[in-house]
Design a protein around this motif. Sequence first.
Motif, mmCIF file in Angstrom:
data_model
loop_
_atom_site.group_PDB
_atom_site.id
_atom_site.type_symbol
_atom_site.label_atom_id
_atom_site.label_comp_id
_atom_site.label_asym_id
_atom_site.label_seq_id
_atom_site.Cartn_x
_atom_site.Cartn_y
_atom_site.Cartn_z
ATOM 1 N N ALA A 85 14.612 -2.661 -5.590
ATOM 2 C CA ALA A 85 13.913 -1.693 -6.443
ATOM 3 C C ALA A 85 13.352 -2.392 -7.680
ATOM 4 O O ALA A 85 12.250 -2.071 -8.139
ATOM 5 C CB ALA A 85 14.846 -0.558 -6.843
ATOM 6 N N ILE A 86 14.092 -3.363 -8.210
ATOM 7 C CA ILE A 86 13.593 -4.130 -9.357
ATOM 8 C C ILE A 86 12.310 -4.859 -8.976
ATOM 9 O O ILE A 86 11.293 -4.786 -9.666
ATOM 10 C CB ILE A 86 14.653 -5.139 -9.853
ATOM 11 N N PHE A 87 12.355 -5.569 -7.842
ATOM 12 C CA PHE A 87 11.180 -6.330 -7.412
ATOM 13 C C PHE A 87 10.003 -5.409 -7.094
ATOM 14 O O PHE A 87 8.850 -5.736 -7.382
ATOM 15 C CB PHE A 87 11.511 -7.199 -6.193
ATOM 16 N N ASP A 88 10.302 -4.249 -6.498
ATOM 17 C CA ASP A 88 9.228 -3.302 -6.168
ATOM 18 C C ASP A 88 8.546 -2.762 -7.422
ATOM 19 O O ASP A 88 7.320 -2.661 -7.464
ATOM 20 C CB ASP A 88 9.776 -2.142 -5.336
ATOM 21 N N THR A 89 9.319 -2.418 -8.447
ATOM 22 C CA THR A 89 8.679 -1.901 -9.652
ATOM 23 C C THR A 89 7.921 -2.995 -10.398
ATOM 24 O O THR A 89 6.916 -2.720 -11.037
ATOM 25 C CB THR A 89 9.682 -1.214 -10.600
ATOM 26 N N LEU A 90 8.382 -4.231 -10.292
ATOM 27 C CA LEU A 90 7.629 -5.331 -10.904
ATOM 28 C C LEU A 90 6.270 -5.498 -10.236
ATOM 29 O O LEU A 90 5.266 -5.727 -10.897
ATOM 30 C CB LEU A 90 8.407 -6.646 -10.817
ATOM 31 N N SER A 91 6.244 -5.385 -8.904
ATOM 32 C CA SER A 91 4.981 -5.548 -8.178
ATOM 33 C C SER A 91 4.127 -4.291 -8.239
ATOM 34 O O SER A 91 2.918 -4.343 -8.039
ATOM 35 C CB SER A 91 5.241 -5.918 -6.715
ATOM 36 N N GLY A 92 4.768 -3.143 -8.491
ATOM 37 C CA GLY A 92 4.039 -1.876 -8.535
ATOM 38 C C GLY A 92 3.808 -1.271 -7.164
ATOM 39 O O GLY A 92 3.066 -0.310 -7.023
ATOM 40 N N VAL A 93 4.468 -1.840 -6.128
ATOM 41 C CA VAL A 93 4.291 -1.352 -4.755
ATOM 42 C C VAL A 93 5.659 -1.258 -4.083
ATOM 43 O O VAL A 93 6.449 -2.204 -4.137
ATOM 44 C CB VAL A 93 3.388 -2.302 -3.942
ATOM 45 N N ALA A 94 5.917 -0.136 -3.428
ATOM 46 C CA ALA A 94 7.187 0.051 -2.730
ATOM 47 C C ALA A 94 7.207 -0.783 -1.452
ATOM 48 O O ALA A 94 6.280 -0.722 -0.655
ATOM 49 C CB ALA A 94 7.384 1.523 -2.394
ATOM 50 N N SER A 95 8.256 -1.561 -1.251
ATOM 51 C CA SER A 95 8.393 -2.352 -0.024
ATOM 52 C C SER A 95 9.095 -1.546 1.064
ATOM 53 O O SER A 95 9.158 -1.957 2.208
ATOM 54 C CB SER A 95 9.172 -3.636 -0.293
ATOM 55 N N ARG A 96 9.676 -0.420 0.684
ATOM 56 C CA ARG A 96 10.376 0.460 1.610
ATOM 57 C C ARG A 96 10.186 1.886 1.104
ATOM 58 O O ARG A 96 9.642 2.100 0.028
ATOM 59 C CB ARG A 96 11.858 0.106 1.659
ATOM 60 N N SER A 97 10.654 2.845 1.862
ATOM 61 C CA SER A 97 10.536 4.227 1.401
ATOM 62 C C SER A 97 11.655 4.536 0.418
ATOM 63 O O SER A 97 12.749 3.981 0.500
ATOM 64 C CB SER A 97 10.576 5.204 2.578
ATOM 65 N N TYR A 98 11.347 5.404 -0.530
ATOM 66 C CA TYR A 98 12.307 5.873 -1.512
ATOM 67 C C TYR A 98 12.342 7.390 -1.449
ATOM 68 O O TYR A 98 11.323 8.025 -1.185
ATOM 69 C CB TYR A 98 11.913 5.441 -2.927
ATOM 70 N N PHE A 99 13.493 7.975 -1.714
ATOM 71 C CA PHE A 99 13.659 9.428 -1.737
ATOM 72 C C PHE A 99 13.231 10.043 -0.408
ATOM 73 O O PHE A 99 12.360 10.896 -0.373
ATOM 74 C CB PHE A 99 12.864 10.058 -2.885
ATOM 75 N N GLY A 100 13.826 9.575 0.661
ATOM 76 C CA GLY A 100 13.398 10.021 1.980
ATOM 77 C C GLY A 100 12.061 9.362 2.241
ATOM 78 O O GLY A 100 11.978 8.151 2.340
ATOM 79 N N ASP A 101 11.029 10.135 2.290
ATOM 80 C CA ASP A 101 9.684 9.577 2.423
ATOM 81 C C ASP A 101 8.775 10.029 1.298
ATOM 82 O O ASP A 101 7.555 9.975 1.427
ATOM 83 C CB ASP A 101 9.075 9.947 3.782
ATOM 84 N N SER A 102 9.341 10.470 0.178
ATOM 85 C CA SER A 102 8.517 10.898 -0.949
ATOM 86 C C SER A 102 7.650 9.757 -1.448
ATOM 87 O O SER A 102 6.511 9.948 -1.841
ATOM 88 C CB SER A 102 9.385 11.417 -2.094
ATOM 89 N N ALA A 148 6.716 3.160 1.991
ATOM 90 C CA ALA A 148 6.431 1.730 1.858
ATOM 91 C C ALA A 148 4.920 1.538 1.730
ATOM 92 O O ALA A 148 4.139 2.166 2.440
ATOM 93 C CB ALA A 148 6.967 0.971 3.065
ATOM 94 N N GLY A 149 4.516 0.721 0.782
ATOM 95 C CA GLY A 149 3.101 0.454 0.541
ATOM 96 C C GLY A 149 2.480 1.313 -0.541
ATOM 97 O O GLY A 149 1.388 1.024 -1.010
ATOM 98 N N GLU A 150 3.167 2.380 -0.938
ATOM 99 C CA GLU A 150 2.631 3.248 -1.991
ATOM 100 C C GLU A 150 2.901 2.654 -3.368
ATOM 101 O O GLU A 150 3.820 1.863 -3.558
ATOM 102 C CB GLU A 150 3.242 4.646 -1.904
ATOM 103 N N ALA A 151 2.111 3.085 -4.323
ATOM 104 C CA ALA A 151 2.238 2.584 -5.692
ATOM 105 C C ALA A 151 3.469 3.163 -6.378
ATOM 106 O O ALA A 151 3.857 4.297 -6.128
ATOM 107 C CB ALA A 151 0.990 2.952 -6.494
ATOM 108 N N LEU A 152 4.071 2.339 -7.226
ATOM 109 C CA LEU A 152 5.162 2.761 -8.098
ATOM 110 C C LEU A 152 4.704 2.554 -9.534
ATOM 111 O O LEU A 152 3.935 1.623 -9.804
ATOM 112 C CB LEU A 152 6.406 1.891 -7.864
ATOM 113 N N PRO A 153 5.176 3.391 -10.458
ATOM 114 C CA PRO A 153 4.837 3.133 -11.862
ATOM 115 C C PRO A 153 5.304 1.727 -12.246
ATOM 116 O O PRO A 153 6.407 1.322 -11.916
ATOM 117 C CB PRO A 153 5.624 4.201 -12.622
ATOM 118 N N SER A 154 4.441 0.996 -12.892
ATOM 119 C CA SER A 154 4.761 -0.389 -13.221
ATOM 120 C C SER A 154 4.041 -0.805 -14.484
ATOM 121 O O SER A 154 2.968 -0.289 -14.797
ATOM 122 C CB SER A 154 4.343 -1.297 -12.062
#
Length: 133
Positions: free
Chosen positions: A8-25, A28-34
């Motif tokens: 999760a740390i690495f994903d937020t640094l990159s701004g892109v989810a490497s896996r699904s979070y919160f079920g499928d909310s 993977a591949g979607e943007a994360l606040p960063s």
Amino acid sequence: FNSLSRQAIFDTLSGVASRSYFGDSIAAGEALPSCPSLGLFGSYLEGYYGAAGQLRLHNSRTETETITCTAGVFQGDVPSSVLFFHTLHPLLITVAERCPSVRILAYADNVAVVGPLDDAMEATSLMRQYMEA
């Protein structure tokens, strides 16, 4: 600090989810606040946090125990607080959106969830899924 998923740390640094979070909310591949500025240190931080850390515990008999840590950030490390908060931010936003009847109060690593018991338990469960996955 030590319960947070390093992925999760690495994903937020990159701004892109490497896996699904919160079920499928968040898929993977979607943007994360960063914060783009922190992303500049991504390679350095992945090198630093990409391996297990050795925590040392000194007991009252002056013996030292070593514990291997593969989650979270290192307490006392200069960037650890910033990384922790940066990673926690998308979690708190998503939980607040999914559980509108609760209020989330956060300061450093202290998070309080206030609201109807069932909704607060759901919010806490969502936080646990995100942090431990």
